[in-house]
Design a protein around this motif. Sequence first.
Motif, PDB file in Angstrom:
ATOM      1  N   SER A  95       0.842  -1.194   0.000  1.00 27.82           N
ATOM      2  CA  SER A  95       0.000   0.000   0.000  1.00 27.82           C
ATOM      3  C   SER A  95       0.874   1.238   0.000  1.00 27.82           C
ATOM      4  O   SER A  95       1.904   1.300   0.682  1.00 27.82           O
ATOM      5  N   GLY A  96       0.442   2.246  -0.753  1.00 26.95           N
ATOM      6  CA  GLY A  96       1.137   3.524  -0.731  1.00 26.95           C
ATOM      7  C   GLY A  96       1.068   4.206   0.620  1.00 26.95           C
ATOM      8  O   GLY A  96       1.819   5.156   0.880  1.00 26.95           O
ATOM      9  N   PRO A 131       0.136   0.612  -4.280  1.00 30.33           N
ATOM     10  CA  PRO A 131      -0.874   1.427  -4.963  1.00 30.33           C
ATOM     11  C   PRO A 131      -1.413   2.537  -4.081  1.00 30.33           C
ATOM     12  O   PRO A 131      -1.404   2.454  -2.847  1.00 30.33           O
ATOM     13  N   GLY A 132      -1.896   3.580  -4.754  1.00 29.08           N
ATOM     14  CA  GLY A 132      -2.626   4.622  -4.057  1.00 29.08           C
ATOM     15  C   GLY A 132      -4.094   4.229  -3.955  1.00 29.08           C
ATOM     16  O   GLY A 132      -4.423   3.077  -3.668  1.00 29.08           O
ATOM     17  N   MET A 133      -4.975   5.162  -4.227  1.00 30.32           N
ATOM     18  CA  MET A 133      -6.415   4.903  -4.106  1.00 30.32           C
ATOM     19  C   MET A 133      -6.881   3.900  -5.163  1.00 30.32           C
ATOM     20  O   MET A 133      -6.708   4.115  -6.353  1.00 30.32           O
ATOM     21  N   PRO A 163      -7.496   7.707  -8.790  1.00 28.99           N
ATOM     22  CA  PRO A 163      -7.746   6.266  -8.642  1.00 28.99           C
ATOM     23  C   PRO A 163      -6.955   5.444  -9.651  1.00 28.99           C
ATOM     24  O   PRO A 163      -6.765   5.845 -10.797  1.00 28.99           O
ATOM     25  N   ILE A 164      -6.538   4.262  -9.213  1.00 33.67           N
ATOM     26  CA  ILE A 164      -5.786   3.345 -10.067  1.00 33.67           C
ATOM     27  C   ILE A 164      -6.623   2.106 -10.342  1.00 33.67           C
ATOM     28  O   ILE A 164      -7.225   1.529  -9.423  1.00 33.67           O
ATOM     29  N   THR A 188       5.541   2.687  -6.447  1.00 34.48           N
ATOM     30  CA  THR A 188       4.344   3.414  -6.036  1.00 34.48           C
ATOM     31  C   THR A 188       3.465   3.584  -7.272  1.00 34.48           C
ATOM     32  O   THR A 188       3.822   4.303  -8.204  1.00 34.48           O
ATOM     33  N   VAL A 189       2.339   2.905  -7.284  1.00 32.28           N
ATOM     34  CA  VAL A 189       1.481   2.841  -8.472  1.00 32.28           C
ATOM     35  C   VAL A 189       0.264   3.740  -8.249  1.00 32.28           C
ATOM     36  O   VAL A 189      -0.612   3.429  -7.441  1.00 32.28           O
TER      37      VAL A 189
END
Length: 279
Positions: A95-96, A131-133, A163-164, A188-189
Amino acid sequence: MVTVIFGASGNVGRHVAAGLTARGERVRLTSRNPDPARFPPGADIVAADLEQPETLPAALEGAQRVFLYAKPDGIDGFVAAAESAGVRHVVLLSSGAVLMPEAEHNPIARQHAAVESAIEKSKLAWTFIRPGMFATNALWWWQQSIREGAVARLPYPDALTAPIHEKDMAAVAVTALTEPGHHGRAYTVLGPEALTLRQQVRQIGEAIGREVTVEVISLEQARAELTETVPAIGVEAILAGWQAGTRKPPQVSKLVEEITGRPARTFAEWAKDHAADFR
């Protein structure tokens, strides 16, 4: 070469399985309740639970690579079983949140950091995807209200997020599992564009072919509604993220394209992929 996929029926894991299979890779899918109806016909499915270490040796036997989600309660047992089985490389969906200021006070960040730390200290090669959100989080807070009344209730409708798409997280994982150069890397995606929550709601409406109304509600109302659909550990993090999006734009990224060679999917594409979920 066998790749074991934990959480193979989840939002990201199922796309990792599909991506590896499309490349001709052998995959073994794990589930706590391995119902064949939930998986592709003919899939190699085994029962495994990260919180029950006795189930892991059979799942990991003969495997060289693993896609893993963060489960701190079972990470020590996983590491021991993976090392014993001869696993070479683990790609972890982290998680980011681990990069946030004062991450040690964030329960989501602490959980993911604990898993990352255990893997870093192991003998396993690793790649972390942070990942971010998640775009799929929109199903938590809007699916029911849009399906029932074509309305989205929000405390900060003009908050910006990036959002990703879950398919992009999976694509990065597939690349890291199958191509050289990704060991010891933490990615970091993030999504490719910053959109207000109001814009995201409009794009969902366009995907389903009907207008969705935005209703502005209080922070207290939003907290109460999120508590009904979101795991408790995530409610305050979501509200804090939305509030932050009212003060400054979120980061966006071209990392997906840099790693996979394909541009990251937009939220509008995600909405089209999930239109049936909102109808």
